[in-house]
Design a protein around this motif. Structure first.
Motif, short mmCIF file in Angstrom:
data_model
loop_
_atom_site.label_atom_id
_atom_site.label_comp_id
_atom_site.label_asym_id
_atom_site.label_seq_id
_atom_site.Cartn_x
_atom_site.Cartn_y
_atom_site.Cartn_z
N ILE A 192 0.84 -1.20 0.00
CA ILE A 192 0.00 0.00 0.00
C ILE A 192 0.87 1.24 0.00
N ALA A 193 1.91 1.25 0.84
CA ALA A 193 2.82 2.39 0.91
C ALA A 193 3.49 2.62 -0.44
N GLY A 194 3.94 1.54 -1.10
CA GLY A 194 4.58 1.68 -2.40
C GLY A 194 3.65 2.23 -3.46
N LEU A 195 2.41 1.77 -3.48
CA LEU A 195 1.44 2.25 -4.46
C LEU A 195 1.14 3.74 -4.25
N LEU A 196 0.97 4.13 -2.99
CA LEU A 196 0.66 5.54 -2.71
C LEU A 196 1.86 6.45 -2.99
N LEU A 197 3.07 5.97 -2.70
CA LEU A 197 4.26 6.75 -3.03
C LEU A 197 4.38 6.95 -4.54
N HIS A 198 4.09 5.89 -5.29
CA HIS A 198 4.13 5.99 -6.75
C HIS A 198 3.11 7.01 -7.25
N TYR A 199 1.91 6.98 -6.67
CA TYR A 199 0.86 7.92 -7.08
C TYR A 199 1.28 9.35 -6.75
N TYR A 200 1.83 9.56 -5.54
CA TYR A 200 2.24 10.91 -5.14
C TYR A 200 3.34 11.44 -6.07
N ARG A 201 4.34 10.61 -6.34
CA ARG A 201 5.42 11.05 -7.22
C ARG A 201 4.91 11.35 -8.63
N LYS A 202 3.96 10.55 -9.10
CA LYS A 202 3.39 10.78 -10.42
C LYS A 202 2.67 12.11 -10.48
N ARG A 203 1.98 12.50 -9.40
CA ARG A 203 1.26 13.77 -9.35
C ARG A 203 2.21 14.96 -9.20
N HIS A 204 3.47 14.68 -8.84
CA HIS A 204 4.44 15.76 -8.63
C HIS A 204 5.66 15.64 -9.55
N GLY A 205 5.38 15.27 -10.78
CA GLY A 205 6.42 15.27 -11.81
C GLY A 205 7.52 14.26 -11.60
N GLY A 206 7.21 13.14 -10.94
CA GLY A 206 8.20 12.08 -10.75
C GLY A 206 9.13 12.26 -9.58
#
Length: 418
Positions: A192-206
């Motif tokens: 869950i942590a990995g999926l949410l981190l990926h989503y956050y980074r995607k929303r903030h330009g990687g």
């Protein structure tokens, strides 16, 4: 349908409610399926140890809830977008530091042999979830809540719950060691942590863009302390029955009691879901005192009626439910379950009254309430459990819920007396 709603905030809130409902239903179904699989595979004795290990985790986990959502979400909302990374980074450092200390202390406790060997082995894996739940999942979820957009977190939670259920089934089929199942819960939290981190980074330009701010760190460490202690007391109260029973009954009997209580707690969760769903429209946004009092009375009556109706049905079907979910070795849980389902009535009423406490951020009322409930339940458990076993523990829970509901009632009469 949502596209026709003119108010964008209302549409987002309704969408959140839909996703929350889906996630809660998924979690309840998955929890029941997994409990049934493990109960049959472990047997009553090992299942009692598994449930006791989970109880210890749920008592330890609130220690990591420093700087809760009631502090973090408003901070994010009122800060410029450019400072969000500093807010999240500071909260992450604080929560991770506390979580690491909690994990190390837990492992040390296990290593010094203060627990049954199998309980300790199970808890060793389960405790790793503390490194992911609050430091990562909790921080990113607070950011999502600040935007009234919980879909990513709820979707990740549903997906990983289904995967966990499949892995539990695979482990059972492979006759895996009992202690290995605890690491599946750690794997779920990490996923869950990995999926949410990926989503956050995607929303903030990687990029993550989190920064540490010493001033914010100190502010978060001191703010919300009363709420935090109140929540710790609440979770101690909710798990006190199993902590006390472990001293007086066998792990096999504790497994049967825990089987009944796990089903009952999933039923009580419906009261909490109901409270979360209706709170914004009928409590939080209502400013008129007379209307608020009228809403609270109606909500209490509606919740009590729903809980009573559900308890009657579950009481009648107790034998069928227990034997189908857990198997014939758990027939001793039937009578416990029949009595336990009636706890949903005071629990539901307490949940509705608690909405007023949260609306006015009455943190000392919250702390007083759960301290009183914990103290009363402890005294009743200490007297009743040696003579009545699991039924004595249920009496302790009932008296504790009534004490908490009484504090809510007193505060509502005081706060809405105008």
């Amino acid at each position: 349908m949502l596209s026709r709603i003119g108010n964008r905030d209302v549409a987002k809130a309704l969408a959140n409610i839909v996703w929350l409902g889906l996630e809660r239903v998924t979690q309840i179904v998955v929890a029941i399926v997994i409990s049934g699989l493990l109960a049959r595979y472990f047997g009553p004795d090992a299942f009692g140890k598994w449930q006791y290990a989970n109880t210890l985790l749920l008592v330890l986990a609130p220690m990591t809830w420093v700087c809760g959502a009631e502090i973090l979400v408003p901070t994010i909302v009122h800060r410029p977008a450019g400072e969000v990374g500093r807010v999240l980074g500071s909260a992450f450092v604080l929560r991770m530091a506390v979580s690491v200390l909690a994990l190390v202390a837990t492992w040390a406790w296990i290593a010094f042999g203060h627990l049954d060997a199998l309980v300790g082995a199970m808890l060793a894996g389960l405790a790793v979830t503390m490194l992911f739940r609050e430091p990562l999942v909790g921080v990113i979820n607070a950011w999502l809540q600040s935007m009234t957009y919980s879909k990513p977190q709820l979707a990740a939670s549903m997906f990983t719950a289904l995967v966990k259920a499949a892995l539990v089934y695979a482990f059972v089929r492979a006759s895996a060691g009992f202690a290995s199942f605890g690491w599946l819960w750690a794997l779920e939290a990490a996923a869950i942590a990995g999926l949410l981190l990926h989503y956050y980074r995607k929303r903030h330009g990687g990029t993550l863009g989190w920064e540490f701010d010493g001033r914010l760190f100190r502010q978060f460490a001191s703010a919300g302390t009363v709420f935090w202690i109140g929540l710790v007391c609440m979770y101690l109260f909710l798990k006190l029955d199993r902590l006390m029973l472990e001293r007086f009954i066998s792990f096999a009997d504790l497994g049967r009691y825990s089987a009944a209580q796990q089903l009952n707690e999933n039923w009580i969760t419906l009261a909490l879901m109901l409270a979360q769903t209706i709170a914004p429209a009928f409590v939080y946004r209502v400013q008129d005192t007379k209307l608020l009092k009228r809403n609270i009375i109606r909500l209490v009556a509606m919740t009590a009626a729903l809980m009573i109706a559900g308890a009657i049905v579950l009481d009648l079907l107790a034998g069928f439910i227990i034997t189908r979910v857990f198997g014939p070795d758990y027939e001793g849980a039937i009578d416990i379950f029949r009595w336990a389902v009636w706890l949903s009535v005071p629990a539901g009423i307490e949940a509705i009254g608690n909405l007023v406490v949260l609306k006015y951020q009455a943190k000392f009322v919250l702390l007083t309430k759960w301290l009183l409930a914990l103290a009363v339940a402890f005294v009743v458990d200490w007297i009743a459990i040696p003579h009545l076993g699991g039924h004595g523990a249920l009496i302790g829970l009932a008296v504790g819920y009534l004490a908490a509901a009484s504090v809510n009632l007193y505060y509502i009469r005081y706060r809405l007396s105008a």
